[in-house]
Design an enzyme around this catalytic site. Structure first.
Site, PDB file in Angstrom:
ATOM      1  N   LYS A  28       1.019  -1.124  -0.248  1.00  0.00           N
ATOM      2  CA  LYS A  28      -0.115   0.119  -0.302  1.00  0.00           C
ATOM      3  C   LYS A  28       1.287   0.726  -0.047  1.00  0.00           C
ATOM      4  CE  LYS A  28      -3.438  -2.509   2.259  1.00  0.00           C
ATOM      5  NZ  LYS A  28      -3.130  -3.465   3.111  1.00  0.00           N
ATOM      6  N   ARG A  29       2.214   1.207   0.420  1.00  0.00           N
ATOM      7  CA  ARG A  29       2.785   2.545   0.146  1.00  0.00           C
ATOM      8  C   ARG A  29       3.135   3.265  -1.062  1.00  0.00           C
ATOM      9  NH1 ARG A  29       7.113  -1.479  -0.882  1.00  0.00           N
ATOM     10  NH2 ARG A  29       9.045  -0.798  -1.125  1.00  0.00           N
ATOM     11  N   CYS A  50      23.542 -10.494 -35.903  1.00  0.00           N
ATOM     12  CA  CYS A  50      23.199 -11.060 -35.034  1.00  0.00           C
ATOM     13  C   CYS A  50      24.201 -12.829 -35.534  1.00  0.00           C
ATOM     14  CB  CYS A  50      21.751 -11.368 -35.405  1.00  0.00           C
ATOM     15  SG  CYS A  50      21.491 -13.061 -33.282  1.00  0.00           S
ATOM     16  N   CYS A  53      21.330 -15.340 -35.845  1.00  0.00           N
ATOM     17  CA  CYS A  53      20.543 -15.772 -37.510  1.00  0.00           C
ATOM     18  C   CYS A  53      21.065 -16.171 -37.852  1.00  0.00           C
ATOM     19  CB  CYS A  53      20.508 -14.604 -37.712  1.00  0.00           C
ATOM     20  SG  CYS A  53      19.512 -13.435 -36.819  1.00  0.00           S
ATOM     21  N   ASN A  75      28.554 -23.921 -27.024  1.00  0.00           N
ATOM     22  CA  ASN A  75      28.105 -22.671 -27.028  1.00  0.00           C
ATOM     23  C   ASN A  75      29.841 -22.105 -27.162  1.00  0.00           C
ATOM     24  OD1 ASN A  75      28.845 -19.115 -25.649  1.00  0.00           O
ATOM     25  ND2 ASN A  75      27.492 -20.008 -23.840  1.00  0.00           N
ATOM     26  N   HIS A 113      14.536 -12.724 -35.233  1.00  0.00           N
ATOM     27  CA  HIS A 113      15.085 -12.141 -34.606  1.00  0.00           C
ATOM     28  C   HIS A 113      14.643 -11.990 -33.760  1.00  0.00           C
ATOM     29  CE1 HIS A 113      18.932 -10.142 -32.767  1.00  0.00           C
ATOM     30  NE2 HIS A 113      18.286  -9.075 -32.890  1.00  0.00           N
ATOM     31  N   ASN A 153      17.414 -17.097 -20.382  1.00  0.00           N
ATOM     32  CA  ASN A 153      17.176 -15.644 -19.537  1.00  0.00           C
ATOM     33  C   ASN A 153      16.894 -14.562 -20.759  1.00  0.00           C
ATOM     34  OD1 ASN A 153      18.892 -16.746 -17.207  1.00  0.00           O
ATOM     35  ND2 ASN A 153      20.691 -16.606 -18.565  1.00  0.00           N
ATOM     36  N   GLY A 159      20.616 -10.431 -17.780  1.00  0.00           N
ATOM     37  CA  GLY A 159      21.652 -10.645 -18.252  1.00  0.00           C
ATOM     38  C   GLY A 159      21.788 -11.288 -19.470  1.00  0.00           C
ATOM     39  N   SER A 161      22.873 -11.066 -23.360  1.00  0.00           N
ATOM     40  CA  SER A 161      23.405 -10.552 -23.999  1.00  0.00           C
ATOM     41  C   SER A 161      22.699 -10.171 -25.213  1.00  0.00           C
ATOM     42  CB  SER A 161      24.366 -11.382 -23.435  1.00  0.00           C
ATOM     43  OG  SER A 161      24.881 -12.840 -24.219  1.00  0.00           O
ATOM     44  N   HIS A 164      18.467 -12.725 -29.642  1.00  0.00           N
ATOM     45  CA  HIS A 164      17.098 -13.466 -30.927  1.00  0.00           C
ATOM     46  C   HIS A 164      17.492 -14.377 -29.541  1.00  0.00           C
ATOM     47  CE1 HIS A 164      17.383 -15.282 -34.447  1.00  0.00           C
ATOM     48  NE2 HIS A 164      17.550 -16.391 -33.780  1.00  0.00           N
ATOM     49  N   HIS A 166      16.482 -17.497 -27.468  1.00  0.00           N
ATOM     50  CA  HIS A 166      16.867 -18.369 -27.234  1.00  0.00           C
ATOM     51  C   HIS A 166      17.502 -19.230 -25.964  1.00  0.00           C
ATOM     52  CE1 HIS A 166      20.124 -15.840 -25.831  1.00  0.00           C
ATOM     53  NE2 HIS A 166      20.729 -16.481 -25.306  1.00  0.00           N
ATOM     54  N   GLN A 168      19.723 -21.735 -22.917  1.00  0.00           N
ATOM     55  CA  GLN A 168      20.755 -23.088 -22.964  1.00  0.00           C
ATOM     56  C   GLN A 168      20.605 -23.998 -22.215  1.00  0.00           C
ATOM     57  OE1 GLN A 168      24.522 -20.283 -21.653  1.00  0.00           O
ATOM     58  NE2 GLN A 168      22.861 -18.751 -21.751  1.00  0.00           N
ATOM     59  N   GLU A 317      17.103  -9.255   1.878  1.00  0.00           N
ATOM     60  CA  GLU A 317      16.728 -10.650   1.425  1.00  0.00           C
ATOM     61  C   GLU A 317      18.066 -11.007   0.966  1.00  0.00           C
ATOM     62  OE1 GLU A 317      13.293  -8.673  -0.956  1.00  0.00           O
ATOM     63  OE2 GLU A 317      15.476  -7.729  -1.116  1.00  0.00           O
TER      64      GLU A 317
END
Length: 349
Positions: A28-29, A50, A53, A75, A113, A153, A159, A161, A164, A166, A168, A317
């Site tokens: 509520k703040r 890219c 691509c 990779n 892409h 991601n 993070g 980069s 496109h 993708h 991992q 946290e």
């Protein structure tokens, strides 16, 4: 009587044994932090610069094939290397290290892409699921590999980069820390109750219908009771299977449908390409009996109040335990209210 909507309280993450602090009154703040102008990104269907691509040259000089659905390769800048020697280091039990061997692969989800997962059609997402399954089975044939992590991601804030579409796959010789936590919790429950932890949890959530987002023949997507990130979700297979290799053709089609619907709902919350880190948790391989494991997939998105206001794990946290302001029930209700037609499609129409 504990009131989840008003009273600060902790919730137990049954998959890790850890707790999250929920502070619903704080939502509520007024917000007085940074707010940025939203920039609508327009990307071309093909980018000659890219490295993902079709037909383009990657950093190591390899030329991508002219692929038409999804495409996988090792990779060029792998975090883990297959030829790493087996070595250990210990100085007075205070400085300890050991080598980690592995294989890292990249999967381009689409030759386009300008697309993201929620903008791909179901058939294209099914091709990605098929490739995930194939890669898992192929990597598991290496007896030294003990765990295979499939993840994505999405968005620069997470993070990523390259925009496109993708994900991992990292396969390694040891079981990672987060997976070890879930392994212990699932094994303890299975030994005690003779049923998978997530089967029991899913039965309860389906009865309560308080946090369910997607419910089809083979999968459920929900906001877990213990969610730490604002719009965190969990996809769980209705059938108790330990890894993706066990999915039938019908289950894979439903997984693609679930992924499409959930990610469309994400994008529609703030009419933006919703960033997240997502990953499957499944049984380790070449590592004995894994019957206690139940396949599931986590989504951890950072957006909280708008397309530009992010939630970070900071302060309390980082020093104590995760904390959230909006309740998982509020998040589930908002996600459930979103259209399953992507906002860009509605704007175009």
């Amino acid at each position: 009587m504990l009131n989840f909507s008003d009273h600060p309280h902790t919730r137990l993450n049954i998959l890790t044994g850890e707790k999250v602090l929920v502070s619903p009154h704080r939502s509520k703040r007024p917000w007085q932090g940074q707010v940025e102008d939203l920039v609508l990104e327009q990307r071309p269907a093909y980018d000659p610069e890219c490295y993902l691509c079709p037909g383009n040259k990657r950093a190591d000089g390899t030329v991508n094939p002219d692929y038409t659905d999804s495409f996988v390769f090792v990779n060029d800048f792998s975090a883990l290397l297959q030829d790493t020697p087996n070595e250990q280091y210990n100085d007075s039990d205070l400085l300890q290290a050991e080598s980690e061997r592995g294989i890292c692969k990249v999967i381009a989800f689409s030759p386009r892409h300008d697309l993201t997962l929620p903008e791909m059609d179901q058939e294209a997402i099914e091709a990605v699921v098929d490739l995930w399954q194939q890669e898992f089975a192929d990597l598991a044939k290496n007896e030294w590999i003990k765990y295979i992590q499939i993840f994505e991601n999405k968005g620069a804030i997470m993070g990523c980069s390259n925009p496109h579409p993708h994900g991992q796959i990292w396969a390694q010789g040891n079981v990672p820390v987060e997976v070890q936590k879930e392994d212990a919790q699932q094994k303890n429950y299975f030994v005690k109750h003779g049923k998978s932890l997530l089967s029991a949890y899913l039965d309860l959530e389906l009865r309560k219908q308080e946090r369910i987002i997607v419910d089809n023949a083979h999968f459920v997507a929900l906001v877990p009771f213990w969610a730490a990130w604002p719009y965190e979700t969990l996809i769980v297979s209705k059938r108790h299977v330990s890894n993706i290799a066990e999915f039938t053709a019908e289950e894979k089609a439903d997984l693609a449908k679930t992924l499409q619907e959930l990610t469309i709902r994400y994008d529609n919350i703030f009419s933006t390409s919703f960033p997240y880190s997502a990953g499957m948790h499944q049984a380790s391989v070449n590592n004995g009996d894994q019957s206690h494991w139940h396949w599931h997939m986590h989504f951890y998105p950072p957006l909280l109040r708008s397309a530009t206001v992010k939630k970070f794990m900071v302060g309390y946290e980082m020093m104590a335990n995760p904390q959230r302001d909006i309740t998982p029930e509020f998040a589930a209700d908002l996600l459930k209210k979103q259209s399953t037609i992507h906002y860009k499609t509605r704007q175009d129409g």
